[in-house]
Write a protein that holds these residues in place. Structure first.
Motif, PDB file in Angstrom:
ATOM      1  N   ARG A 148      -3.204  13.695 -32.680  1.00 41.84           N
ATOM      2  CA  ARG A 148      -4.099  14.354 -31.723  1.00 41.84           C
ATOM      3  C   ARG A 148      -5.354  14.823 -32.438  1.00 41.84           C
ATOM      4  O   ARG A 148      -5.308  15.279 -33.573  1.00 41.84           O
ATOM      5  CB  ARG A 148      -3.418  15.555 -31.085  1.00 41.84           C
ATOM      6  N   ASN A 149      -6.478  14.723 -31.767  1.00 41.28           N
ATOM      7  CA  ASN A 149      -7.743  15.174 -32.310  1.00 41.28           C
ATOM      8  C   ASN A 149      -8.395  16.068 -31.259  1.00 41.28           C
ATOM      9  O   ASN A 149      -9.264  15.651 -30.507  1.00 41.28           O
ATOM     10  CB  ASN A 149      -8.644  13.978 -32.645  1.00 41.28           C
ATOM     11  N   VAL A 150      -7.927  17.308 -31.215  1.00 38.85           N
ATOM     12  CA  VAL A 150      -8.419  18.255 -30.221  1.00 38.85           C
ATOM     13  C   VAL A 150      -9.755  18.804 -30.696  1.00 38.85           C
ATOM     14  O   VAL A 150      -9.909  19.199 -31.855  1.00 38.85           O
ATOM     15  CB  VAL A 150      -7.406  19.403 -30.020  1.00 38.85           C
ATOM     16  N   ARG A 151     -10.721  18.813 -29.809  1.00 36.88           N
ATOM     17  CA  ARG A 151     -12.050  19.313 -30.150  1.00 36.88           C
ATOM     18  C   ARG A 151     -12.360  20.550 -29.338  1.00 36.88           C
ATOM     19  O   ARG A 151     -12.097  20.606 -28.148  1.00 36.88           O
ATOM     20  CB  ARG A 151     -13.094  18.234 -29.879  1.00 36.88           C
TER      21      ARG A 151
END
Length: 187
Positions: A148-151
């Motif tokens: 996951r690459n939560v921004r």
């Protein structure tokens, strides 16, 4: 597979041929080798469609496979070769892989395996399960699953983004040649 049925014809035969053309012997062989590493079965890991079907059609190997992920996830594995018992095994496998995190769009329908309709989707489901195997401490196959690459954006960044004109609205850079509005057609 139901041998008593007539073969497909016309557009149905073309559609079935298109589905069958997606099947890849090498990927199926890799998948059967992965299953053998985890469960110790099957003896024959040839990747042709007939072997894959023969190995998996009763669903017992599939149920044994998901029980290696979580003990007792399929409580009752039917050993009978009766059609509805085999289809119960396949359905139990499908319900379990969804709980293990395989996306629903990467699963198959029971009939795809039981009637040898779409073995490509069976391999896709097993490959997807193989990507999840690493999170359960088992050997995995296929490409690594993405993290996951939560921004997080600040309020100022969100407000600045509202002032940007999307390319979906077009552009004001240059003019298309040959188009002029307001001129009459000369007759």
């Amino acid at each position: 597979m139901a041998d008593y049925r007539a073969g497909k014809a016309g557009i149905n035969a073309e559609a079935q041929a298109r589905i069958n053309s997606k099947y890849n012997n090498d990927i199926a062989h890799e998948t059967l080798e992965w299953i053998k590493r985890i469960t110790g079965q099957p003896e024959n890991t040839a990747g042709d469609a007939d072997n894959l079907y023969e190995v998996l059609k009763d669903g017992t190997l599939l149920c044994n496979l998901v029980n290696k992920f979580q003990d007792g996830s399929v409580k009752k594995i039917n050993q009978s070769t009766m059609a509805f018992k085999c289809m119960e095994n396949i359905n139990a496998f499908l319900e379990t892989v969804k709980k293990l995190g395989v996306p629903p769009q990467e699963t198959f329908q029971t009939i795809d395996l039981w009637e040898k309709q779409n073995l490509y989707s069976v391999v896709i489901c097993l490959q997807s399960l193989g990507r999840k195997a690493g999170t359960y401490g088992l050997p995995s196959i296929g490409p690594k699953e993405a993290d996951r690459n939560v921004r997080e954006f600040s309020e100022d960044q969100l407000k600045a983004g509202q002032n940007v004109i999307s390319l979906q609205y077009g552009t004001n850079k240059g003019q298309q040649s040959g188009i002029s509005f307001g001129n009459r057609r000369q007759i």
